[in-house]
Design a protein around this motif. Structure first.
Motif, PDB file in Angstrom:
ATOM      1  N   PHE A  84       0.839  -1.203   0.000  1.00  0.00           N
ATOM      2  CA  PHE A  84       0.000   0.000   0.000  1.00  0.00           C
ATOM      3  C   PHE A  84       0.876   1.256   0.000  1.00  0.00           C
ATOM      4  CE2 PHE A  84      -2.549   3.053   2.695  1.00  0.00           C
ATOM      5  CZ  PHE A  84      -3.362   3.459   1.657  1.00  0.00           C
ATOM      6  N   LYS A  85       1.906   1.221   0.830  1.00  0.00           N
ATOM      7  CA  LYS A  85       2.798   2.377   0.952  1.00  0.00           C
ATOM      8  C   LYS A  85       3.509   2.663  -0.375  1.00  0.00           C
ATOM      9  CE  LYS A  85       5.913   4.173   4.308  1.00  0.00           C
ATOM     10  NZ  LYS A  85       7.119   3.794   5.001  1.00  0.00           N
ATOM     11  N   LYS A  86       3.953   1.625  -1.006  1.00  0.00           N
ATOM     12  CA  LYS A  86       4.736   1.775  -2.239  1.00  0.00           C
ATOM     13  C   LYS A  86       3.851   2.156  -3.426  1.00  0.00           C
ATOM     14  CE  LYS A  86       8.756   1.489  -4.124  1.00  0.00           C
ATOM     15  NZ  LYS A  86       8.854   1.583  -5.404  1.00  0.00           N
ATOM     16  N   THR A  87       2.661   1.541  -3.524  1.00  0.00           N
ATOM     17  CA  THR A  87       1.852   1.725  -4.738  1.00  0.00           C
ATOM     18  C   THR A  87       0.676   2.680  -4.542  1.00  0.00           C
ATOM     19  OG1 THR A  87       0.360  -0.076  -4.147  1.00  0.00           O
ATOM     20  CG2 THR A  87       2.300  -0.680  -5.445  1.00  0.00           C
ATOM     21  N   GLY A  88       0.293   2.909  -3.291  1.00  0.00           N
ATOM     22  CA  GLY A  88      -0.891   3.727  -3.035  1.00  0.00           C
ATOM     23  C   GLY A  88      -2.181   2.967  -3.300  1.00  0.00           C
ATOM     24  N   ARG A  89      -2.070   1.699  -3.652  1.00  0.00           N
ATOM     25  CA  ARG A  89      -3.280   0.910  -3.908  1.00  0.00           C
ATOM     26  C   ARG A  89      -3.705   0.193  -2.629  1.00  0.00           C
ATOM     27  NH1 ARG A  89      -5.067  -0.476  -8.908  1.00  0.00           N
ATOM     28  NH2 ARG A  89      -6.935  -0.502  -7.649  1.00  0.00           N
ATOM     29  N   ARG A  90      -4.963   0.373  -2.288  1.00  0.00           N
ATOM     30  CA  ARG A  90      -5.488  -0.274  -1.085  1.00  0.00           C
ATOM     31  C   ARG A  90      -5.525  -1.792  -1.276  1.00  0.00           C
ATOM     32  NH1 ARG A  90     -11.670   0.723   0.601  1.00  0.00           N
ATOM     33  NH2 ARG A  90     -11.905  -0.564  -1.252  1.00  0.00           N
ATOM     34  N   VAL A  91      -5.070  -2.520  -0.273  1.00  0.00           N
ATOM     35  CA  VAL A  91      -5.028  -3.987  -0.361  1.00  0.00           C
ATOM     36  C   VAL A  91      -6.345  -4.570   0.133  1.00  0.00           C
ATOM     37  CG1 VAL A  91      -3.864  -6.035   0.558  1.00  0.00           C
ATOM     38  CG2 VAL A  91      -2.525  -4.019  -0.078  1.00  0.00           C
ATOM     39  N   THR A  92      -6.809  -5.607  -0.546  1.00  0.00           N
ATOM     40  CA  THR A  92      -8.002  -6.327  -0.085  1.00  0.00           C
ATOM     41  C   THR A  92      -7.577  -7.628   0.565  1.00  0.00           C
ATOM     42  OG1 THR A  92      -9.369  -5.427  -1.849  1.00  0.00           O
ATOM     43  CG2 THR A  92     -10.122  -7.482  -0.870  1.00  0.00           C
ATOM     44  N   PHE A  93      -8.078  -7.905   1.751  1.00  0.00           N
ATOM     45  CA  PHE A  93      -7.859  -9.218   2.357  1.00  0.00           C
ATOM     46  C   PHE A  93      -9.097 -10.063   2.096  1.00  0.00           C
ATOM     47  CE2 PHE A  93      -4.734  -6.700   4.603  1.00  0.00           C
ATOM     48  CZ  PHE A  93      -3.642  -7.551   4.545  1.00  0.00           C
ATOM     49  N   GLU A  94      -8.863 -11.282   1.635  1.00  0.00           N
ATOM     50  CA  GLU A  94      -9.978 -12.182   1.381  1.00  0.00           C
ATOM     51  C   GLU A  94     -10.084 -13.184   2.533  1.00  0.00           C
ATOM     52  OE1 GLU A  94     -10.228 -12.774  -3.304  1.00  0.00           O
ATOM     53  OE2 GLU A  94      -8.209 -12.887  -2.511  1.00  0.00           O
ATOM     54  N   TYR A  95     -11.312 -13.510   2.851  1.00  0.00           N
ATOM     55  CA  TYR A  95     -11.537 -14.371   4.009  1.00  0.00           C
ATOM     56  C   TYR A  95     -12.667 -15.335   3.662  1.00  0.00           C
ATOM     57  CZ  TYR A  95     -11.785 -15.389   9.055  1.00  0.00           C
ATOM     58  OH  TYR A  95     -11.738 -15.990  10.290  1.00  0.00           O
ATOM     59  N   ALA A  96     -12.304 -16.562   3.333  1.00  0.00           N
ATOM     60  CA  ALA A  96     -13.319 -17.574   3.005  1.00  0.00           C
ATOM     61  C   ALA A  96     -13.939 -18.046   4.321  1.00  0.00           C
ATOM     62  CB  ALA A  96     -12.668 -18.737   2.259  1.00  0.00           C
ATOM     63  N   LEU A  97     -15.201 -17.784   4.482  1.00  0.00           N
ATOM     64  CA  LEU A  97     -15.870 -18.043   5.769  1.00  0.00           C
ATOM     65  C   LEU A  97     -16.464 -19.452   5.800  1.00  0.00           C
ATOM     66  CD1 LEU A  97     -16.332 -16.204   8.266  1.00  0.00           C
ATOM     67  CD2 LEU A  97     -18.636 -15.802   7.395  1.00  0.00           C
TER      68      LEU A  97
ATOM     69  N   LEU B 154      -9.799 -10.885  14.252  1.00  0.00           N
ATOM     70  CA  LEU B 154      -9.538 -10.382  12.898  1.00  0.00           C
ATOM     71  C   LEU B 154      -9.607  -8.852  12.874  1.00  0.00           C
ATOM     72  CD1 LEU B 154      -9.080 -11.189   9.916  1.00  0.00           C
ATOM     73  CD2 LEU B 154     -11.563 -11.327   9.655  1.00  0.00           C
ATOM     74  N   ALA B 155     -10.600  -8.325  13.574  1.00  0.00           N
ATOM     75  CA  ALA B 155     -10.755  -6.868  13.637  1.00  0.00           C
ATOM     76  C   ALA B 155      -9.516  -6.228  14.261  1.00  0.00           C
ATOM     77  CB  ALA B 155     -12.009  -6.511  14.434  1.00  0.00           C
ATOM     78  N   ARG B 156      -9.010  -6.832  15.325  1.00  0.00           N
ATOM     79  CA  ARG B 156      -7.809  -6.278  15.978  1.00  0.00           C
ATOM     80  C   ARG B 156      -6.612  -6.303  15.029  1.00  0.00           C
ATOM     81  NH1 ARG B 156      -9.918  -9.019  20.446  1.00  0.00           N
ATOM     82  NH2 ARG B 156      -8.616 -10.855  20.139  1.00  0.00           N
ATOM     83  N   LEU B 157      -6.522  -7.401  14.277  1.00  0.00           N
ATOM     84  CA  LEU B 157      -5.398  -7.573  13.361  1.00  0.00           C
ATOM     85  C   LEU B 157      -5.409  -6.531  12.237  1.00  0.00           C
ATOM     86  CD1 LEU B 157      -3.063  -9.653  12.669  1.00  0.00           C
ATOM     87  CD2 LEU B 157      -4.694 -10.705  11.094  1.00  0.00           C
ATOM     88  N   LEU B 158      -6.603  -6.251  11.717  1.00  0.00           N
ATOM     89  CA  LEU B 158      -6.692  -5.387  10.531  1.00  0.00           C
ATOM     90  C   LEU B 158      -6.857  -3.910  10.864  1.00  0.00           C
ATOM     91  CD1 LEU B 158      -8.985  -7.524   8.168  1.00  0.00           C
ATOM     92  CD2 LEU B 158      -6.489  -7.385   8.181  1.00  0.00           C
ATOM     93  N   LYS B 159      -7.137  -3.625  12.103  1.00  0.00           N
ATOM     94  CA  LYS B 159      -7.460  -2.255  12.480  1.00  0.00           C
ATOM     95  C   LYS B 159      -6.350  -1.274  12.093  1.00  0.00           C
ATOM     96  CE  LYS B 159     -10.099   0.174  15.818  1.00  0.00           C
ATOM     97  NZ  LYS B 159     -11.072   0.566  14.839  1.00  0.00           N
ATOM     98  N   GLY B 160      -6.788  -0.193  11.491  1.00  0.00           N
ATOM     99  CA  GLY B 160      -5.853   0.915  11.253  1.00  0.00           C
ATOM    100  C   GLY B 160      -4.897   0.740  10.089  1.00  0.00           C
ATOM    101  N   ASN B 161      -5.018  -0.326   9.305  1.00  0.00           N
ATOM    102  CA  ASN B 161      -4.054  -0.421   8.198  1.00  0.00           C
ATOM    103  C   ASN B 161      -4.657  -0.053   6.836  1.00  0.00           C
ATOM    104  OD1 ASN B 161      -5.364  -2.683   7.430  1.00  0.00           O
ATOM    105  ND2 ASN B 161      -3.598  -4.064   7.502  1.00  0.00           N
ATOM    106  N   GLY B 162      -5.868   0.507   6.863  1.00  0.00           N
ATOM    107  CA  GLY B 162      -6.443   1.058   5.630  1.00  0.00           C
ATOM    108  C   GLY B 162      -6.828   0.017   4.591  1.00  0.00           C
ATOM    109  N   SER B 163      -6.886  -1.240   4.988  1.00  0.00           N
ATOM    110  CA  SER B 163      -7.194  -2.274   4.003  1.00  0.00           C
ATOM    111  C   SER B 163      -8.698  -2.519   3.919  1.00  0.00           C
ATOM    112  CB  SER B 163      -6.474  -3.570   4.367  1.00  0.00           C
ATOM    113  OG  SER B 163      -6.892  -3.983   5.644  1.00  0.00           O
ATOM    114  N   HIS B 164      -9.048  -3.387   3.023  1.00  0.00           N
ATOM    115  CA  HIS B 164     -10.444  -3.732   2.814  1.00  0.00           C
ATOM    116  C   HIS B 164     -10.569  -5.232   3.073  1.00  0.00           C
ATOM    117  CE1 HIS B 164     -14.336  -3.422   0.703  1.00  0.00           C
ATOM    118  NE2 HIS B 164     -14.085  -4.680   0.405  1.00  0.00           N
TER     119      HIS B 164
END
Ligand code: SAH
Ligand code: SF4
Length: 351
Positions: A256-269, A283-293
């Motif tokens: 994200f930092k290098k490209t400015g493109r937001r990263v998507t995390f996929e999660y097969a439920l 999962l929420a704690r892990l992803l919090k604040g990193n601007g991902s989707h």
């Protein structure tokens, strides 16, 4: 033998000049390749006959894909093809269409390409992973999958609008051929699709993510996470060993930092596996604040015993993440009834 679909435009120029022709001849090959879809060099009439013959004599060909099986969903919006590549391997490629909101507009037409036959990662919920690894696809065979659909769409007055590397295989495990295909497909004198219209999905091979970040491309990145901790993740992705969840999140941040493109995390439920309230909170704690989707994919039925959670449970899982401030969506699956959805691609069960 070299397939002309393997060559970058710069390499095509070099080739024609090495043959003693002028540089502009390269575009007389490239334009038909990506807009007219000739099946044989003799069909490229813009070129002098002698030049066509010289190319063929030097071992250049135009690789053709033969359709061996076609399945279309009831609503007509998803089409799965089994394509025979000219080296006698077959591969699955899927077209997913989404009608335009404008009645006169073109549909969004996304091609889901494969990068390998089978996959060595062995994810327990994925049909491709369960068939094991067979072979890496060459760049020209990745390009040919797109060309095959481009021709079908052209006949309908439509065109390819998006590409996702989410078919069979792990793109980062076939990096060099995958990136060559991306360069050909995005080159303005090649297929010319916008970099921002391509997404590469990886199981989280961090060295590949870092390499991609350095390519100076505006490609979208999706990382298949599936679990918020290493214990659970190793049960689902048995080969996850070398890359911990924390390292994967860090690699996403660097991308994200290098490209400015937001990263998507996929999660097969999966019901009873990774869909509990505690898991959602972790999962929420892990992803919090990193601007991902976060993209939640209620699992599709495959050979394994995994079950899709009830829609109530899916919504509950999603709500916990939304409440924690995570940018999150549930993927609307297309093509499940024709086994063309995520994780269902497996050549030996077609037909
Ligand atoms: N190897 C890459 C790309 C191909 S898989 C990767 O794993 O990311 C594309 C997506 O389909 C991944 O997010 C993968 O986790 C998901 N997938 C695999 N099997 C699935 C299944 N049975 N149901 C739903 N999604 C699945
Ligand atoms: Fe390979 Fe992706 Fe399937 Fe895992 S989910 S086995 S990495 S294709």
């Amino acid at each position: 033998m070299t397939d002309l679909y393997r060559l970058l435009p710069e390499e095509m120029e070099q080739l024609v000049m090495d043959m003693g022709y002028q540089r502009y001849r390269a575009d007389q090959i490239l334009y038909p390749l990506y807009y007219k879809f000739p099946k044989d060099i003799s069909e490229i009439k813009q070129l002098p006959k002698a030049m066509r013959e010289e190319l063929a004599a030097a071992g250049y060909t135009i690789g053709s894909t033969q359709e061996i099986h076609r399945v279309v969903s009831e609503d007509g919006e998803t089409m799965k093809l089994l394509l025979n590549l000219d080296d006698d391997t077959s591969v699955e490629t899927v077209l997913m269409q989404y009608p335009s909101t404008n009645p006169l507009g073109h549909p969004r037409s996304t091609i889901c390409v494969s990068t390998q036959i089978g996959c060595a990662m062995g994810c327990v919920f994925c049909a491709t992973g369960q068939m094991g690894f067979e072979t890496n696809l060459k760049a020209e065979h990745i390009v040919s999958q797109v060309i095959h659909f481009a021709e079908i769409l052209q006949q309908r007055g439509q065109h390819v609008t998006n590409l996702v590397f989410m078919g069979m295989g792990e793109p980062m495990a076939n990096y060099d051929e995958m990136i060559r295909a991306v360069r050909i497909l995005t080159h303005p004198r090649g297929f010319g699709i916008g970099q921002r219209h391509i997404t590469i999905s990886t199981i989280g091979i961090t060295s590949g993510i870092d390499r991609l970040a350095e390519e100076d491309l505006q490609i979208g990145l999706a990382i298949s996470l599936h679990a918020p901790n290493n214990n659970l993740r190793k049960q689902l992705v048995p080969t996850a060993g070398p890359n911990s969840v924390e390292e994967i999140i860090e690699a996403g941040r660097r991308y994200f930092k290098k490209t400015g493109r937001r990263v998507t995390f996929e999660y097969a439920l999966m019901e009873g596996v990774n869909d509990s309230i505690e898991t959602a909170m972790e999962l929420a704690r892990l992803l919090k604040g990193n601007g991902s989707h976060l993209n939640i994919i209620p699992i599709n039925p495959t050979a394994g015993n995994f079950k899709r959670p009830s829609s109530g449970r899916v919504l509950k899982f999603e709500q916990i993440l939304i409440d924690a401030g995570i940018n999150c969506t549930v993927r609307v699956e297309k093509g499940t009834e024709i086994s063309a959805a995520c994780g269902q691609l497996r050549t030996d069960i077609v037909g």
